[in-house]
Enzyme design. Structure first.
Site: not given
Ligand code: OSB
Ligand code: MG
Length: 373
Positions: A140, A166, A168, A193, A218, A243, A267, A295
């Protein structure tokens, strides 16, 4: 097993690079660790609530309060046979899934050790297939200052062996990003995401993402929303993943019944722990939706437990379980490393979580500690 004593630790570790999402940047990662002691065993759990209430309303401070004043007193000195029993002891506490999940993880670790099983074996008990030995993972990547920097980072992670990326996004950093990424990497398996940064009035923007052949989109809409996602889904071609809004097995059922998603990011921390996560796995598997393990920038303690969950047979898509060196170096456990040949990480096989905590490193990053019992 009688819950004899519990230790609570607050730690803060610098991230190797800031992690930026549509709700803001994280630089120093605060979290809590819970150690539950019984019959000579110690089970560990990680509470991923962090500095601010950006992803969840919980923070490391609210989680400490809920653990210290409610969850720990509810179980200290009690007899508990399985982690599934926790729901009964915790029923007087509404919400606060991240605080509950830390204890849940620790008790799964504890009961697995008692039974001479790995966490994955214990969790996979009901499935004839047994746990997978290695699980597919992706990485991510947070919002970068420029699209060019994002492209560089993607290349670096492809070079490391990651087979799923992934990214953001946020309003204004979405279509152009997807276009440049797709132009640079025609075959890349990638997804976006939004962390709830859009609303139904942005349908045109979300439809414009259809042409980039995304693995999924996402959580584009409200962090509490299921209904509007069900209205968005037929209007876009990209598979829709939830999520934030799936906070329990009931919420998963609501989403499945009204057709709000094609995929669920499970999660375990967001849904109060591994017992509830496994229920959602079962519901999603039965409904035929895509499933993967999400995660929260976990340390090795949380990563080990994510890997155990991802070893269940219904997970169909790579999890956000990147190698721990991506965030923490050093970490408080030995690193989890990527198998570059197939973008997987090995599921730990030792008793319980199968990890060893580096207590010297823990002491170095700890800023608060309290023992109960
Ligand atoms: O939205 O998935 C999410 C990390 C912190 C808060 C929200 C998210 C995330 C990640 C990180 O996408 C995923 C990871 O732990 O590598
Ligand atoms: Mg997410």
């Amino acid at each position: 097993m009688k819950i004899e004593a519990i230790d609570l630790y607050a730690i803060s570790q610098p991230l190797i690079r800031p992690f930026v999402t549509s709700f803001g940047p994280q630089q120093d990662r605060d979290c809590l660790l819970v150690a539950v002691h019984s019959e000579g065993f110690t089970g560990w759990g990680e509470c991923v609530a962090t500095n601010g209430p950006g992803y969840s309303y919980e923070t490391a401070v609210t989680a400490w309060h809920i653990l210290q004043d409610f969850l720990i007193p509810a179980i200290l000195g009690q007899e508990l046979q399985e982690a599934e029993d926790l729901a009964l002891w915790f029923r007087a506490v509404r919400g606060h899934p991240l605080a509950k999940a830390a204890v849940d993880q620790a008790v799964w670790d504890l009961t697995s050790q008692r039974d001479g099983l790995s966490f994955a074996q214990k969790l996979a008990g009901p499935y004839a297939e047994g746990p997978r030995r290695r699980v597919k993972v992706g990485v991510s990547i947070g919002i970068q200052p420029t699209i060019d920097q994002t492209v560089d980072l993607i290349q670096q992670h492809i070079d490391k062996g990651y087979g799923r990326i992934k990214l953001k996004i946020k309003p204004g950093y979405d279509i152009a990003l997807a276009r440049v990424v797709r132009d640079n990497f025609p075959d890349l398996v990638f997804m976006l995401d939004a962390n709830s940064a859009y609303s139904l009035s942005d349908v045109a923007t979300l439809q414009a993402l259809d042409e980039f052949d995304l693995l999924m989109l996402e959580q584009p809409l409200g962090y509490y929303d299921i209904y509007d996602h069900s209205k968005l889904r037929p209007q876009i071609k990209t598979p829709l993943c939830l999520d934030e809004s799936i906070v329990s097995a009931d919420h998963a059922r609501f989403a499945l019944e009204i057709g709000a998603c094609d995929i669920i990011n499970i999660k375990p921390t967001r849904v109060s722990g591994w017992t509830e996560a496994r229920k959602i796995h079962d519901l999603g598997r039965q409904a035929g939706v895509g499933l993967w393990v999400g995660g929260m920038l976990e340390t090795g303690v949380g990563r080990a437990a994510q890997l155990a969950l991802a070893s269940l047979p219904g997970f169909s898509l790579p999890g956000d379980i990147s190698a721990t060196e991506r965030y923490y170096d050093p970490d408080i456990t030995a690193p989890f490393v990527l198998n570059a040949e197939d973008s997987t990480i090995d599921v730990p096989t030792g008793p319980g979580l199968g990890i060893e905590i580096d207590m010297a490193r823990l002491a170095a990053v700890m800023h608060r500690r309290q023992s109960f019992g």
